[in-house]
Design an enzyme around this catalytic site. Structure first.
Site, PDB file in Angstrom:
ATOM      1  N   ASP A 124       0.786  -1.063  -0.001  1.00 33.46           N
ATOM      2  CA  ASP A 124       0.012   0.172   0.140  1.00 33.46           C
ATOM      3  C   ASP A 124       1.049   1.228  -0.247  1.00 33.46           C
ATOM      4  OD1 ASP A 124       0.953  -0.385   2.829  1.00 33.46           O
ATOM      5  OD2 ASP A 124      -1.270  -0.266   3.855  1.00 33.46           O
ATOM      6  N   SER A 125       1.977   1.119  -0.169  1.00 31.19           N
ATOM      7  CA  SER A 125       3.312   2.022  -0.183  1.00 31.19           C
ATOM      8  C   SER A 125       2.615   2.362  -1.745  1.00 31.19           C
ATOM      9  CB  SER A 125       4.510   1.554  -0.032  1.00 31.19           C
ATOM     10  OG  SER A 125       4.947   0.273  -0.425  1.00 31.19           O
TER      11      SER A 125
ATOM     12  N   LYS B   3      -1.843  -9.309   2.769  1.00 25.76           N
ATOM     13  CA  LYS B   3      -0.561  -8.926   3.556  1.00 25.76           C
ATOM     14  C   LYS B   3      -1.725  -8.468   4.867  1.00 25.76           C
ATOM     15  CE  LYS B   3       3.411  -6.534   3.740  1.00 25.76           C
ATOM     16  NZ  LYS B   3       2.350  -4.930   4.828  1.00 25.76           N
TER      17      LYS B   3
ATOM     18  N   GLU C 105       9.348  -4.416  10.772  1.00 24.82           N
ATOM     19  CA  GLU C 105       9.125  -3.007  10.486  1.00 24.82           C
ATOM     20  C   GLU C 105      10.139  -1.839  11.165  1.00 24.82           C
ATOM     21  OE1 GLU C 105       6.906  -0.818   7.019  1.00 24.82           O
ATOM     22  OE2 GLU C 105       7.865   0.672   7.439  1.00 24.82           O
TER      23      GLU C 105
END
Ligand code: KIV
Length: 272
Positions: A52-53, A121, A190
């Site tokens: 979704d970046s 994800k 992350e």
């Protein structure tokens, strides 16, 4: 009717778990369109994340929150058309799984059916446990995402390193174990301390893919536009740039403009 067998061996969720067992590191990069996916897949990258970046690098939003399920499906379907070998994982976007497990399953099914993606994800641990289970029960592989979870940016208010303190580190370890027990095939970690990430990777049998989580994990992921140097205003410590595409592309565009303006393009060989 038989379908012709292809030469290459597709990466599956099982391949990744086997790679961890063998101590073989997993490479993962993002892609949002056909052309990029074809190059990334052809280069032998194991996993392609339709992240979704895309909300940031493709659409220019400040956060990942605005991107919609329809837009993610569009990106994922484009990527799938360019891929022969890599496992394609698709982010379920913000607002499409948090409210209840049924909605989460509906979103995951739409992604799988309409884009042809291989797995989804989701961000979070205990809070989304029931949604993860519901998706897995439908036979859809799920990758978890812990540590810095960009969809919760307004809750945390900052993109700094997560789980530096004991309480948060303990929650992260519990969440990772919970996701493994629920049946996730891998977890993205992350921006957390390298020591913590290594501890999590060693304590689980599923692969831990790090971004800003050090070298003691089972694989690495980067946003392709960042590692190619196309986004030059984003400079976190964990980012290694393999090209300066921003400069390369700017020079190419300038050269083209000069050629057009002076009448040098097209030349005699470049016309009919
Ligand atoms: O959306 C994305 O690109 C991601 C990676 C940063 C892991 O989730």
């Amino acid at each position: 009717m038989s379908v012709a067998k292809k030469e290459y061996k597709r990466i599956t969720t099982k391949t990744l778990v086997d790679m961890k067992k063998r101590g073989e590191k997993i490479s993962m990069l993002t892609a949002y369109d056909y052309t990029m996916a074809k190059i990334v897949d052809g280069a032998g990258i194991d996993v392609i994340l339709v992240g979704d970046s895309a909300s940031n690098v493709m659409a220019g939003h400040e956060t990942t929150l605005p991107i919609t399920l329809d837009q993610m499906i569009y990106h994922a379907a484009s990527v799938i058309r360019g891929v022969e070998r890599s496992l394609v994982v698709v982010d379920i976007p913000f607002g499409s799984y948090q409210s209840d497990p049924k909605e989460a399953l509906r979103s995951a099914i739409r992604i799988m059916k309409e884009s042809g993606g291989h797995a989804v994800k989701v961000e979070g641990g205990k809070e989304i446990k029931e949604s993860v289970k519901r998706i897995l029960n439908a036979g859809i592989p799920v990758m978890g995402h812990l540590g810095l979870t960009p969809q919760s940016i307004y809750k945390f208010g900052t993109y700094t390193v997560r789980a530096k303190h004991e309480e948060e580190a303990d929650k992260l370890k519990e969440d990772a174990l919970l996701l493994e027990k629920a049946g996730c095939f891998a977890i993205v970690l992350e921006k957390v301390p390298a020591k913590l990430a290594e501890e999590v990777a060693k304590s689980l049998t599923i692969p831990i893919i790090g971004i800003g989580a050090g070298g003691g994990v089972d694989g690495q992921v980067l946003v392709t536009h960042d590692m190619l140097g196309m986004t030059h205003e984003f400079n976190p410590r964990f980012l290694r740039r393999y090209l300066d595409m921003y400069a390369e592309m700017t020079n190419a565009f300038k050269a083209y403009s000069i050629d057009v303006k002076k009448g040098d393009f097209p030349n005699d060989d470049e016309q009919y």
